[in-house]
Write a protein that holds these residues in place. Structure first.
Motif, PDB file in Angstrom:
ATOM      1  N   LEU A   1    -101.336  -6.864-101.968  1.00 12.50           N
ATOM      2  CA  LEU A   1    -102.405  -6.244-102.732  1.00 12.50           C
ATOM      3  C   LEU A   1    -101.902  -5.556-103.986  1.00 12.50           C
ATOM      4  O   LEU A   1    -100.746  -5.175-104.086  1.00 12.50           O
ATOM      5  CB  LEU A   1    -103.242  -5.306-101.874  1.00 12.50           C
ATOM      6  N   ASN A   2    -102.810  -5.451-104.937  1.00  8.41           N
ATOM      7  CA  ASN A   2    -102.577  -4.720-106.176  1.00  8.41           C
ATOM      8  C   ASN A   2    -103.431  -3.470-106.149  1.00  8.41           C
ATOM      9  O   ASN A   2    -104.603  -3.524-105.787  1.00  8.41           O
ATOM     10  CB  ASN A   2    -102.978  -5.561-107.396  1.00  8.41           C
ATOM     11  N   SER A   3    -102.813  -2.373-106.550  1.00  8.34           N
ATOM     12  CA  SER A   3    -103.555  -1.115-106.632  1.00  8.34           C
ATOM     13  C   SER A   3    -103.769  -0.762-108.100  1.00  8.34           C
ATOM     14  O   SER A   3    -103.133  -1.337-108.991  1.00  8.34           O
ATOM     15  CB  SER A   3    -102.779   0.003-105.931  1.00  8.34           C
TER      16      SER A   3
ATOM     17  N   TYR B   1     -97.413  -8.365-107.038  1.00  6.89           N
ATOM     18  CA  TYR B   1     -98.176  -7.493-106.144  1.00  6.89           C
ATOM     19  C   TYR B   1     -97.454  -6.161-105.992  1.00  6.89           C
ATOM     20  O   TYR B   1     -96.247  -6.058-106.224  1.00  6.89           O
ATOM     21  CB  TYR B   1     -98.381  -8.155-104.776  1.00  6.89           C
ATOM     22  N   ASP B   2     -98.191  -5.145-105.571  1.00  8.81           N
ATOM     23  CA  ASP B   2     -97.640  -3.792-105.429  1.00  8.81           C
ATOM     24  C   ASP B   2     -97.290  -3.425-103.992  1.00  8.81           C
ATOM     25  O   ASP B   2     -96.329  -2.707-103.742  1.00  8.81           O
ATOM     26  CB  ASP B   2     -98.647  -2.754-105.946  1.00  8.81           C
ATOM     27  N   ILE B   3     -98.101  -3.911-103.042  1.00 10.82           N
ATOM     28  CA  ILE B   3     -97.958  -3.489-101.644  1.00 10.82           C
ATOM     29  C   ILE B   3     -98.083  -4.706-100.727  1.00 10.82           C
ATOM     30  O   ILE B   3     -98.934  -5.573-100.933  1.00 10.82           O
ATOM     31  CB  ILE B   3     -99.021  -2.434-101.272  1.00 10.82           C
ATOM     32  N   PHE B   4     -97.226  -4.750 -99.712  1.00 10.19           N
ATOM     33  CA  PHE B   4     -97.210  -5.803 -98.693  1.00 10.19           C
ATOM     34  C   PHE B   4     -97.618  -5.145 -97.377  1.00 10.19           C
ATOM     35  O   PHE B   4     -97.066  -4.115 -96.992  1.00 10.19           O
ATOM     36  CB  PHE B   4     -95.786  -6.365 -98.590  1.00 10.19           C
TER      37      PHE B   4
ATOM     38  N   TRP C   1    -113.609  -5.219 -94.934  1.00  7.54           N
ATOM     39  CA  TRP C   1    -114.328  -3.945 -94.968  1.00  7.54           C
ATOM     40  C   TRP C   1    -113.437  -2.717 -94.994  1.00  7.54           C
ATOM     41  O   TRP C   1    -113.889  -1.638 -95.385  1.00  7.54           O
ATOM     42  CB  TRP C   1    -115.306  -3.865 -93.803  1.00  7.54           C
ATOM     43  N   ASN C   2    -112.165  -2.832 -94.548  1.00 10.58           N
ATOM     44  CA  ASN C   2    -111.301  -1.654 -94.518  1.00 10.58           C
ATOM     45  C   ASN C   2    -110.238  -1.643 -95.611  1.00 10.58           C
ATOM     46  O   ASN C   2    -109.800  -0.576 -96.012  1.00 10.58           O
ATOM     47  CB  ASN C   2    -110.609  -1.520 -93.158  1.00 10.58           C
ATOM     48  N   ILE C   3    -109.820  -2.810 -96.049  1.00  6.75           N
ATOM     49  CA  ILE C   3    -108.753  -2.856 -97.053  1.00  6.75           C
ATOM     50  C   ILE C   3    -109.308  -3.178 -98.438  1.00  6.75           C
ATOM     51  O   ILE C   3    -109.074  -2.442 -99.384  1.00  6.75           O
ATOM     52  CB  ILE C   3    -107.653  -3.852 -96.638  1.00  6.75           C
ATOM     53  N   ARG C   4    -110.066  -4.252 -98.549  1.00  9.62           N
ATOM     54  CA  ARG C   4    -110.588  -4.639 -99.869  1.00  9.62           C
ATOM     55  C   ARG C   4    -111.544  -3.605-100.445  1.00  9.62           C
ATOM     56  O   ARG C   4    -111.733  -3.540-101.652  1.00  9.62           O
ATOM     57  CB  ARG C   4    -111.276  -5.998 -99.785  1.00  9.62           C
ATOM     58  N   LYS C   5    -112.146  -2.792 -99.613  1.00 12.47           N
ATOM     59  CA  LYS C   5    -113.103  -1.785-100.078  1.00 12.47           C
ATOM     60  C   LYS C   5    -112.451  -0.440-100.401  1.00 12.47           C
ATOM     61  O   LYS C   5    -113.145   0.484-100.833  1.00 12.47           O
ATOM     62  CB  LYS C   5    -114.205  -1.568 -99.033  1.00 12.47           C
TER      63      LYS C   5
ATOM     64  N   ARG D   1    -107.263  -3.026-106.348  1.00 10.23           N
ATOM     65  CA  ARG D   1    -107.821  -3.914-107.379  1.00 10.23           C
ATOM     66  C   ARG D   1    -108.017  -5.331-106.860  1.00 10.23           C
ATOM     67  O   ARG D   1    -109.009  -5.978-107.161  1.00 10.23           O
ATOM     68  CB  ARG D   1    -106.910  -3.967-108.608  1.00 10.23           C
ATOM     69  N   SER D   2    -107.025  -5.853-106.098  1.00 10.33           N
ATOM     70  CA  SER D   2    -107.127  -7.225-105.596  1.00 10.33           C
ATOM     71  C   SER D   2    -106.256  -7.384-104.355  1.00 10.33           C
ATOM     72  O   SER D   2    -105.336  -6.610-104.127  1.00 10.33           O
ATOM     73  CB  SER D   2    -106.698  -8.230-106.671  1.00 10.33           C
ATOM     74  N   THR D   3    -106.589  -8.421-103.568  1.00 11.29           N
ATOM     75  CA  THR D   3    -105.810  -8.725-102.366  1.00 11.29           C
ATOM     76  C   THR D   3    -105.593 -10.223-102.267  1.00 11.29           C
ATOM     77  O   THR D   3    -106.357 -11.021-102.822  1.00 11.29           O
ATOM     78  CB  THR D   3    -106.523  -8.258-101.080  1.00 11.29           C
ATOM     79  N   TYR D   4    -104.545 -10.594-101.536  1.00 12.71           N
ATOM     80  CA  TYR D   4    -104.257 -11.998-101.240  1.00 12.71           C
ATOM     81  C   TYR D   4    -103.821 -12.042 -99.783  1.00 12.71           C
ATOM     82  O   TYR D   4    -102.836 -11.405 -99.409  1.00 12.71           O
ATOM     83  CB  TYR D   4    -103.162 -12.530-102.160  1.00 12.71           C
ATOM     84  N   MET D   5    -104.556 -12.759 -98.953  1.00 10.06           N
ATOM     85  CA  MET D   5    -104.288 -12.795 -97.512  1.00 10.06           C
ATOM     86  C   MET D   5    -103.546 -14.063 -97.124  1.00 10.06           C
ATOM     87  O   MET D   5    -103.886 -15.156 -97.575  1.00 10.06           O
ATOM     88  CB  MET D   5    -105.587 -12.727 -96.727  1.00 10.06           C
ATOM     89  N   LEU D   6    -102.542 -13.912 -96.281  1.00 13.59           N
ATOM     90  CA  LEU D   6    -101.816 -15.022 -95.685  1.00 13.59           C
ATOM     91  C   LEU D   6    -101.958 -14.902 -94.171  1.00 13.59           C
ATOM     92  O   LEU D   6    -101.400 -13.991 -93.557  1.00 13.59           O
ATOM     93  CB  LEU D   6    -100.330 -14.969 -96.063  1.00 13.59           C
TER      94      LEU D   6
END
Length: 85
Positions: free
Chosen positions: A8-10, A38-41, A58-62, A67-72
């Motif tokens: 994710l990017n903050s 990205y900033d945080i893993f 609902w808990n992370i993307r919000k 700013r943004s997320t990428y899920m693996l």
């Protein structure tokens, strides 16, 4: 058990704030600050894939300063991966 890695990017200079909120989520098992695009893993484990998606959506993307997320999604442990050779 379902697992996922989330990159994710903050917002600028808000990494500590985001990490503090991530630590409050019981399904978050690991948090690392990283360099690069990205900033945080984050490593997440949940009971089901549906629960996993719900936590990310609902808990992370919000979170306010995300700013943004990428899920693996984790399909299987590395020791169980198939060898094609």
């Amino acid at each position: 058990m379902a697992g996922s890695f989330v990159l994710l990017n903050s917002k600028k200079n808000q990494e500590k704030n985001v990490i503090a909120h991530l630590k409050e989520i019981p399904e978050v098992k690991e948090i690392q600050c990283v360099s690069g695009p990205y900033d945080i893993f984050v490593k997440i484990q949940a009971s089901t894939v549906d629960e996993l998606h719900e936590i990310i959506t609902w808990n992370i993307r919000k979170l306010k300063n995300v700013r943004s997320t990428y899920m693996l999604k984790i399909n299987e442990e590395a020791t169980d991966c198939k060898d094609d050779n």
